[in-house]
Design an enzyme around this catalytic site. Structure first.
Site, PDB file in Angstrom:
ATOM      1  N   GLU A 218       0.809  -1.224   0.000  1.00  0.00           N
ATOM      2  CA  GLU A 218       0.000   0.000   0.000  1.00  0.00           C
ATOM      3  C   GLU A 218       0.842   1.273   0.000  1.00  0.00           C
ATOM      4  OE1 GLU A 218      -0.609  -2.626   1.908  1.00  0.00           O
ATOM      5  OE2 GLU A 218      -2.737  -3.163   1.768  1.00  0.00           O
TER       6      GLU A 218
ATOM      7  N   PHE B 150     -11.363  -7.619  13.627  1.00  0.00           N
ATOM      8  CA  PHE B 150     -10.288  -8.046  12.737  1.00  0.00           C
ATOM      9  C   PHE B 150      -9.993  -6.940  11.721  1.00  0.00           C
ATOM     10  CE2 PHE B 150      -8.988 -10.177   8.711  1.00  0.00           C
ATOM     11  CZ  PHE B 150      -7.725 -10.568   9.148  1.00  0.00           C
ATOM     12  N   GLN B 151      -8.754  -6.610  11.559  1.00  0.00           N
ATOM     13  CA  GLN B 151      -8.283  -5.555  10.660  1.00  0.00           C
ATOM     14  C   GLN B 151      -8.947  -4.206  10.945  1.00  0.00           C
ATOM     15  OE1 GLN B 151      -8.292  -7.073   6.547  1.00  0.00           O
ATOM     16  NE2 GLN B 151      -6.189  -7.771   6.891  1.00  0.00           N
TER      17      GLN B 151
ATOM     18  N   LYS C 193     -17.605  -0.884   5.950  1.00  0.00           N
ATOM     19  CA  LYS C 193     -17.986  -1.848   4.918  1.00  0.00           C
ATOM     20  C   LYS C 193     -19.499  -1.918   4.694  1.00  0.00           C
ATOM     21  CE  LYS C 193     -17.209  -6.558   3.359  1.00  0.00           C
ATOM     22  NZ  LYS C 193     -16.587  -7.866   3.597  1.00  0.00           N
TER      23      LYS C 193
ATOM     24  N   MET D 100      24.384   9.680   1.984  1.00  0.00           N
ATOM     25  CA  MET D 100      24.254  10.936   2.727  1.00  0.00           C
ATOM     26  C   MET D 100      24.552  10.708   4.204  1.00  0.00           C
ATOM     27  SD  MET D 100      23.880  14.064   2.171  1.00  0.00           S
ATOM     28  CE  MET D 100      22.876  14.693   0.827  1.00  0.00           C
TER      29      MET D 100
END
Lengths: 169, 576
Positions: free
Chosen positions: B50, B112-113, B162, B479
């Site tokens: 993602e 969940f999630q 959802k 760097m």
């Protein structure tokens, strides 16, 4: 002006969840302190009014005003500090009140135009409204009387005269 | 028309003219993906992580000035987006992130999630929404696009439970284009008197300087900036984010300013008497020590964001509004006051600047043994005629592109300036390549950065993206190593990249072409071969000098006049 000074800020915000945490979050993210904060709905259900007090330099407060104004949920914001305004705070104070102290407590509440709103055999609960200095002066005057519990509303502010914090179009 | 929540989302995106969505499916967004399956006008790009979706949407937005759109699931889907959202936020890039949320009945139950998407993203976005009812989906999308793309742009997150996307519950759909958000005010126009006053100040300057930033690119004001600069014949410098807004090949351009800016740009900043700042925010990498910043200058600042004014540097004259509009008016007022310009003083000022330019601060020691990273960028610039879209990751290679790839057009230079996000370059190149399928897109990176989002090589194969990856491989986090050499007495703690993969084979295993260049004499020809593969992604692993540093350098907290120059620019490192 590089010295910290007390700033009292009035806000109109959308009454949506998340609004309060956006404002609180801005303070912590940008390193400002919130000395006190009060929030309540207005006559328009969709809008909340907030008053908050912070200590910072004038330069920081002008940046703070811009940052608050930038938040999408903020409808209007104003620093009341440098204009004539009225401030009130409410104090609810539970103190130990032995028989010997009862007369003194009654006298003090009268002097400060406070009210005793609850009494038990060992405590008095007192209500006082006024500017923050008056609240502090009252607490100070109690001397050796033991404070059991102290609840303050934080300052509420409104500007004097006919002007009001408007919903900017 | 009756539509489900998912269909409303797709229709809303169509109404906003969205052509690409970058995303990754998961439980909470499956209804939306099902609706997307039927939609023909919107193409979905499946990333491999993602974070890649957010950077790709970001790269797309930076390349074509349209908002990038991301679609991810709840929980880890949105938490993986955090770096990408913060990256876009720091550089004011318009982006819409749609994240699924668990159904309303489970919100707050540690389902969940489940993750508090709006809570997590609140401090790193311009605004976010958690949708509570089906009826407000369409309006929320319209509001999100308005907020993301107007004023100072930025990412907006829409979190949607959802159950609200259930395909079986349908409601009336209407997309109201003209929605008012009463608490959202943008000042786009500035008072003409204030602009006229600014023109007077500008034309009274004896040692003027123009300093412009990313705001010019965001408001598509490059032409206006060039017009004003040409009219006045004043010197101009660009910030890292502003490169390309003014053509680097023009004589009035002094190069980038700031920590790794040119000697002439930084010295001119230090000495100028009037500074015009356009769409720039006085970032600490630009200002150095704020107490020593432009000590003699009257500062005029043009910006759309009132909170940028006097945030870091107190300015004398502010013009708040759309940069494009203000620059137009400022140009017309400046032509009125142009006769006041003290031409002798300006000539003298240009002479002074020319003397600084003779330091040749970007010169470096050429080598026949090892490939100098600067020469890779210079060769790339020559071979691509300076016309490519170039993305980068973060570190030395990023600075070398900024210094040596002389951008002549806006939107061509795509890098994470504010947040400094390693891993940005490859997914950003995906976005840029999809925005401009016919243009050449080059991702300049380093062997440390590229590994942070290497999985997106797989996305590139799926969509046939012929990106050219130029990996400046010095086996160090360059760097970090440079700072350790300068400030930690050469104690290279964890900056050496041990166990580096064989990048050419790695690219081949992903289905691409892999190349290695390790000799200076092969550089030009091999790079040419790589760029000539029109339809394939080529990963070019360039083995470069391990000890090269980025010069000039202003140590943090020092003034513009206190630069370290490259050993090759003078006999010794000199404090100018």
């Amino acid at each position: 002006m590089n010295e910290d000074k007390r700033h009292i800020v009035s806000l109109l915000v959308e009454n949506e969840f998340g609004s309060l945490s956006r404002i609180a979050g801005l303070f912590s993210a940008r390193g400002y302190n919130i000395h006190c904060l009060s929030v309540a709905p207005t006559s328009d259900d969709s809008i909340s009014r907030m008053t908050l007090v912070t200590y910072c330099t004038d330069a920081k407060s002008s940046q703070l005003m811009k940052q608050l104004d930038k938040l999408v949920d903020v409808i209007n914001v104003k620093d009341l500090t440098d204009e004539t305004h009225i401030e009130r705070e409410m104090l609810l104070l539970k103190v130990k009140s032995t028989l010997k102290q009862r007369d003194e407590l009654k006298r003090l509440t009268d002097i400060f135009r406070a009210r005793i709103i609850d009494v038990t055999d060992t405590t008095y609960t007192i209500e006082l409204t006024g500017p923050t200095e008056k609240i502090l002066a009252f607490i100070d005057s109690l001397g050796k009387i033991k404070i059991v519990e102290q609840v303050r509303s934080g300052a509420l502010g409104i500007s004097r005269g006919s002007e009001s914090l408007e919903i900017k179009k | 028309m009756k539509l489900s929540g998912s269909e409303i989302i797709i229709e809303s995106l169509k109404k906003e003219g969205v052509d690409y969505i970058f995303g990754y499916p998961g439980g909470a967004v499956l209804h939306i993906y099902d609706a997307l399956f039927a939609a023909k006008d919107i193409k979905h790009v499946l990333v491999r992580h993602e974070q890649g979706a957010t950077h790709a949407a970001d790269g797309y937005a930076r390349a074509c000035n349209k908002p990038g759109v991301v679609l991810v699931t709840s929980g880890p889907g949105i938490t993986n987006c955090v770096t990408g959202i913060a990256t876009a936020h720091m550089d004011s890039i318009p982006m819409i992130v749609i994240s699924g949320q668990v159904s309303r009945q489970y919100v707050g139950s540690d389902a969940f999630q489940e993750a508090d998407a709006t809570g997590i993203t609140r401090p790193i976005c311009k605004h976010n929404f958690l949708i509570n009812d089906r009826e407000s989906i369409a309006d929320t999308f319209r509001k999100a696009f308005i907020i993301a793309t107007t004023g100072r742009p930025g990412p907006v997150i829409i979190d949607i439970p959802k159950d609200l996307t259930d395909p079986n519950v349908k409601i009336d759909f209407e997309y109201k284009k003209n929605i008012k958000i009463r608490s959202y005010k943008i000042k786009t126009n500035e008072d003409e008197n204030k602009i006229e006053e600014a023109a007077k100040i500008l034309c009274s300057a004896k040692k003027p300087m123009i300093y412009s930033g990313g705001g010019v690119i965001l408001s598509k004001a490059s032409k206006e900036l060039i017009k004003l600069t040409k009219l006045l014949n004043y010197p101009i410098t660009n910030t890292l984010m502003g490169l390309g807004a003014y053509p680097s090949s023009d004589d009035q351009f002094l190069g980038m300013l700031g920590m790794h800016g040119t000697y002439e740009a930084n010295m001119a900043m230090h000495d100028c008497d009037v500074l015009l700042a356009v769409g720039a925010r006085f970032d600490d990498r630009v200002t150095g020590d704020t107490k020593q910043f432009c000590p003699k200058a009257k500062i005029i600042h043009i910006d759309i964001d009132p909170s940028s004014i006097s945030k870091i540097i107190e300015v004398d004259h502010s013009l708040i509004g759309d940069t494009k509009k203000i620059l137009r008016k400022l140009t017309s007022f400046s032509s009125k006051y142009k006769k006041n310009i003290n031409r002798t003083a300006i000539e003298k000022w240009w002479k002074k600047i020319k003397s600084w330019q003779r330091k040749n601060c970007l010169s470096y020691k050429k080598s026949k043994e090892v490939i100098k990273p600067q020469s890779v960028i210079e060769t790339l610039h020559t071979l691509s005629k300076g016309k490519s879209f170039v993305t980068s990751d973060v570190g030395q290679h990023q600075m070398w592109v900024a210094q040596y790839y002389k951008f002549d057009k806006p939107n061509r230079w795509i890098n994470s300036g504010g947040l400094g996000t390693m891993g940005f370059g490859l997914p950003a190149a995906i976005g840029a390549q999809l925005a401009y399928p016919k243009e050449q897109v080059i991702c300049v990176t380093g062997e440390a950065s590229i590994l942070m989002c290497i999985q997106e090589l797989s996305t590139c194969l799926q969509y046939g993206l012929p990106i050219k990856i130029i990996n400046l491989n010095n086996r160090y986090m360059g760097m970090v190593r440079q700072w350790q050499e300068f400030f930690y007495e050469g104690r290279y703690a964890m900056s050496y990249m041990d166990a580096i993969p064989n990048f050419a084979k790695l690219a081949e295993s992903f289905g691409h072409i892999g190349m290695v260049i390790d000799k200076p004499e092969n550089l030009e020809n091999d790079l040419k071969t790589a760029l000539n593969h029109k339809n394939r992604l080529v990963f070019v692993d360039v083995i470069t000098d391990q000890t090269e540093n980025v010069y000039p350098m202003i140590v943090s907290g020092k003034g513009h006049h206190e630069m370290h120059l490259a050993p090759s620019a003078n006999e010794d490192i000199e404090l100018a």
